[in-house]
Write a protein that holds these residues in place. Sequence first.
Motif, PDB file in Angstrom:
ATOM      1  N   LEU A  74     -15.258   5.148   0.871  1.00 32.79           N
ATOM      2  CA  LEU A  74     -14.284   5.103   1.868  1.00 32.79           C
ATOM      3  C   LEU A  74     -13.882   3.555   2.158  1.00 32.79           C
ATOM      4  O   LEU A  74     -14.734   2.766   2.159  1.00 32.79           O
ATOM      5  CB  LEU A  74     -14.562   5.791   3.233  1.00 32.79           C
ATOM      6  CG  LEU A  74     -13.823   5.559   4.289  1.00 32.79           C
ATOM      7  CD1 LEU A  74     -12.439   6.437   3.940  1.00 32.79           C
ATOM      8  CD2 LEU A  74     -14.346   6.217   5.628  1.00 32.79           C
ATOM      9  N   LYS A  75     -12.571   3.558   2.090  1.00 29.30           N
ATOM     10  CA  LYS A  75     -11.956   2.202   2.237  1.00 29.30           C
ATOM     11  C   LYS A  75     -10.677   2.385   3.379  1.00 29.30           C
ATOM     12  O   LYS A  75      -9.909   3.362   3.186  1.00 29.30           O
ATOM     13  CB  LYS A  75     -11.357   1.295   1.325  1.00 29.30           C
ATOM     14  CG  LYS A  75     -10.732   0.064   1.568  1.00 29.30           C
ATOM     15  CD  LYS A  75      -9.923  -0.702   0.310  1.00 29.30           C
ATOM     16  CE  LYS A  75      -8.946   0.056  -0.185  1.00 29.30           C
ATOM     17  NZ  LYS A  75      -8.060  -0.972  -1.253  1.00 29.30           N
ATOM     18  N   THR A  76     -10.570   1.529   4.462  1.00 23.44           N
ATOM     19  CA  THR A  76      -9.335   1.626   5.222  1.00 23.44           C
ATOM     20  C   THR A  76      -9.158   0.337   5.572  1.00 23.44           C
ATOM     21  O   THR A  76      -9.970  -0.609   5.601  1.00 23.44           O
ATOM     22  CB  THR A  76      -9.928   2.229   6.659  1.00 23.44           C
ATOM     23  OG1 THR A  76      -8.775   2.447   7.477  1.00 23.44           O
ATOM     24  CG2 THR A  76     -10.768   1.636   7.443  1.00 23.44           C
ATOM     25  N   GLU A  77      -7.737  -0.055   5.615  1.00 19.84           N
ATOM     26  CA  GLU A  77      -7.054  -1.097   5.975  1.00 19.84           C
ATOM     27  C   GLU A  77      -6.275  -1.230   7.103  1.00 19.84           C
ATOM     28  O   GLU A  77      -5.429  -0.299   7.379  1.00 19.84           O
ATOM     29  CB  GLU A  77      -6.458  -1.389   4.696  1.00 19.84           C
ATOM     30  CG  GLU A  77      -6.932  -1.591   3.320  1.00 19.84           C
ATOM     31  CD  GLU A  77      -6.163  -1.873   2.175  1.00 19.84           C
ATOM     32  OE1 GLU A  77      -5.136  -2.307   2.484  1.00 19.84           O
ATOM     33  OE2 GLU A  77      -6.650  -2.039   1.203  1.00 19.84           O
ATOM     34  N   ASN A 103      -1.072   6.703   3.973  1.00 17.75           N
ATOM     35  CA  ASN A 103      -0.558   5.388   4.235  1.00 17.75           C
ATOM     36  C   ASN A 103       0.471   5.602   5.379  1.00 17.75           C
ATOM     37  O   ASN A 103       1.269   6.388   5.392  1.00 17.75           O
ATOM     38  CB  ASN A 103      -0.068   4.737   3.052  1.00 17.75           C
ATOM     39  CG  ASN A 103      -0.806   4.232   1.772  1.00 17.75           C
ATOM     40  OD1 ASN A 103      -1.946   3.865   2.155  1.00 17.75           O
ATOM     41  ND2 ASN A 103      -0.339   4.858   0.687  1.00 17.75           N
ATOM     42  N   GLN A 110      -9.513  -5.364   5.240  1.00 16.19           N
ATOM     43  CA  GLN A 110     -10.204  -4.325   4.588  1.00 16.19           C
ATOM     44  C   GLN A 110     -11.357  -3.910   5.065  1.00 16.19           C
ATOM     45  O   GLN A 110     -12.189  -4.884   5.047  1.00 16.19           O
ATOM     46  CB  GLN A 110     -10.021  -4.381   3.111  1.00 16.19           C
ATOM     47  CG  GLN A 110      -8.675  -4.672   2.573  1.00 16.19           C
ATOM     48  CD  GLN A 110      -8.781  -5.012   1.230  1.00 16.19           C
ATOM     49  OE1 GLN A 110      -9.574  -6.049   0.610  1.00 16.19           O
ATOM     50  NE2 GLN A 110      -7.920  -4.518   0.272  1.00 16.19           N
ATOM     51  N   ASN A 127      -1.447   0.996   8.012  1.00 16.45           N
ATOM     52  CA  ASN A 127      -2.828   1.489   7.970  1.00 16.45           C
ATOM     53  C   ASN A 127      -2.656   2.129   6.575  1.00 16.45           C
ATOM     54  O   ASN A 127      -1.843   2.909   6.269  1.00 16.45           O
ATOM     55  CB  ASN A 127      -3.160   2.308   9.097  1.00 16.45           C
ATOM     56  CG  ASN A 127      -4.339   2.962   8.643  1.00 16.45           C
ATOM     57  OD1 ASN A 127      -4.420   4.237   8.741  1.00 16.45           O
ATOM     58  ND2 ASN A 127      -5.504   2.437   8.895  1.00 16.45           N
ATOM     59  N   SER A 128      -3.731   1.778   5.759  1.00 17.71           N
ATOM     60  CA  SER A 128      -4.086   2.513   4.586  1.00 17.71           C
ATOM     61  C   SER A 128      -5.567   2.988   4.359  1.00 17.71           C
ATOM     62  O   SER A 128      -6.315   2.417   4.960  1.00 17.71           O
ATOM     63  CB  SER A 128      -3.860   1.492   3.401  1.00 17.71           C
ATOM     64  OG  SER A 128      -3.752   1.990   2.323  1.00 17.71           O
ATOM     65  N   ASN A 129      -5.594   4.297   4.102  1.00 21.21           N
ATOM     66  CA  ASN A 129      -6.944   4.929   3.913  1.00 21.21           C
ATOM     67  C   ASN A 129      -7.057   5.543   2.099  1.00 21.21           C
ATOM     68  O   ASN A 129      -6.444   6.361   1.934  1.00 21.21           O
ATOM     69  CB  ASN A 129      -7.134   6.167   4.924  1.00 21.21           C
ATOM     70  CG  ASN A 129      -6.811   5.481   6.148  1.00 21.21           C
ATOM     71  OD1 ASN A 129      -7.714   4.974   6.929  1.00 21.21           O
ATOM     72  ND2 ASN A 129      -5.600   5.683   6.910  1.00 21.21           N
ATOM     73  N   TYR A 130      -8.479   4.976   1.812  1.00 22.51           N
ATOM     74  CA  TYR A 130      -8.585   5.715   0.566  1.00 22.51           C
ATOM     75  C   TYR A 130     -10.072   6.373   0.631  1.00 22.51           C
ATOM     76  O   TYR A 130     -10.997   5.784   1.084  1.00 22.51           O
ATOM     77  CB  TYR A 130      -8.771   4.383  -0.514  1.00 22.51           C
ATOM     78  CG  TYR A 130      -7.456   3.783  -0.845  1.00 22.51           C
ATOM     79  CD1 TYR A 130      -6.913   4.225  -2.074  1.00 22.51           C
ATOM     80  CD2 TYR A 130      -6.901   2.967   0.141  1.00 22.51           C
ATOM     81  CE1 TYR A 130      -5.715   3.281  -2.462  1.00 22.51           C
ATOM     82  CE2 TYR A 130      -5.530   2.427  -0.417  1.00 22.51           C
ATOM     83  CZ  TYR A 130      -5.022   2.554  -1.404  1.00 22.51           C
ATOM     84  OH  TYR A 130      -3.962   1.881  -1.895  1.00 22.51           O
ATOM     85  N   TRP A 131     -10.153   7.532   0.116  1.00 18.03           N
ATOM     86  CA  TRP A 131     -11.435   8.132   0.015  1.00 18.03           C
ATOM     87  C   TRP A 131     -11.638   8.753  -1.363  1.00 18.03           C
ATOM     88  O   TRP A 131     -10.565   9.386  -1.923  1.00 18.03           O
ATOM     89  CB  TRP A 131     -11.404   9.438   0.996  1.00 18.03           C
ATOM     90  CG  TRP A 131     -12.744  10.087   1.122  1.00 18.03           C
ATOM     91  CD1 TRP A 131     -13.836   9.458   1.101  1.00 18.03           C
ATOM     92  CD2 TRP A 131     -12.931  11.403   1.143  1.00 18.03           C
ATOM     93  NE1 TRP A 131     -14.900  10.432   1.224  1.00 18.03           N
ATOM     94  CE2 TRP A 131     -14.363  11.778   1.143  1.00 18.03           C
ATOM     95  CE3 TRP A 131     -11.990  12.648   1.181  1.00 18.03           C
ATOM     96  CZ2 TRP A 131     -14.918  12.794   1.037  1.00 18.03           C
ATOM     97  CZ3 TRP A 131     -12.548  13.787   1.172  1.00 18.03           C
ATOM     98  CH2 TRP A 131     -14.029  14.245   1.180  1.00 18.03           C
ATOM     99  N   TYR A 170       0.816  -1.247  -0.003  1.00 16.71           N
ATOM    100  CA  TYR A 170       0.047   0.042  -0.041  1.00 16.71           C
ATOM    101  C   TYR A 170       0.743   1.413  -0.181  1.00 16.71           C
ATOM    102  O   TYR A 170       0.365   2.379   0.026  1.00 16.71           O
ATOM    103  CB  TYR A 170      -0.870   0.095   1.215  1.00 16.71           C
ATOM    104  CG  TYR A 170      -0.265   0.195   2.375  1.00 16.71           C
ATOM    105  CD1 TYR A 170       0.064   1.271   3.102  1.00 16.71           C
ATOM    106  CD2 TYR A 170       0.434  -1.128   3.153  1.00 16.71           C
ATOM    107  CE1 TYR A 170       0.768   1.432   4.282  1.00 16.71           C
ATOM    108  CE2 TYR A 170       1.067  -0.939   4.333  1.00 16.71           C
ATOM    109  CZ  TYR A 170       1.323   0.149   4.896  1.00 16.71           C
ATOM    110  OH  TYR A 170       2.020   0.110   5.820  1.00 16.71           O
TER     111      TYR A 170
END
Length: 200
Positions: free
Chosen positions: A64-67, A103, A57, A88-92, A24
């Motif tokens: 929104l996605k967070t890992e 990330n 995930q 930690n990974s965050n996609y918006w 990520y």
Amino acid sequence: EAAAGYHFAKWYGINIEMGIFSSYIGLESCLTQENWCYQHSMVSAFTPFYFSGARIQFFPSKKLKTELWLVNGWQSYNSWNNAIGIGNSNYWRPNENIQLVGNFYLGKDSRTNTVRFHHDNSVVKRYIDRPLSKRISQAAFSINTHYGFQNGGGVTPKTNYMAGASVTNRTWFNKNKLALSLRADFISNPGLYLAFTPSP
């Protein structure tokens, strides 16, 4: 890649996965043909393209996605580290024209148990979308920034850090049949915090 997982039908999806999977860290794909430029930016070339370990995930909404990650260190496959790295990974994606990514990574990645912290942010914005145009049919830019350091085992963040950025603009022409990418890179890596080949 070699991974196995399970999908839970909760919210907009919850996935649990274990194995070897794409990193990520960074904006670009490990597959060159999927990138806007046919060579990796410097900040992406320095960072890992794969991790081994486990991730979960969460998709609380369509946008929104967070890992959460438990991984075997920084690009490590053939041996296990003394301590597990976490990430930690965050996609918006508020709409189809913009993507924001953040990330984080923290782990002990050397024989001297040096602690490594790495963080990167990405912004991708499409500002022209005319797919049927025979002139400029699409245009977008991306900004990817990185900062990381190591501490302990005889090194300090003052001399053992990495900071860098990559700015790319891509323009598509003639109904997206042709494209031109322009990219500018910057990186500062004193003390070889990140190296292309393993240090002795």
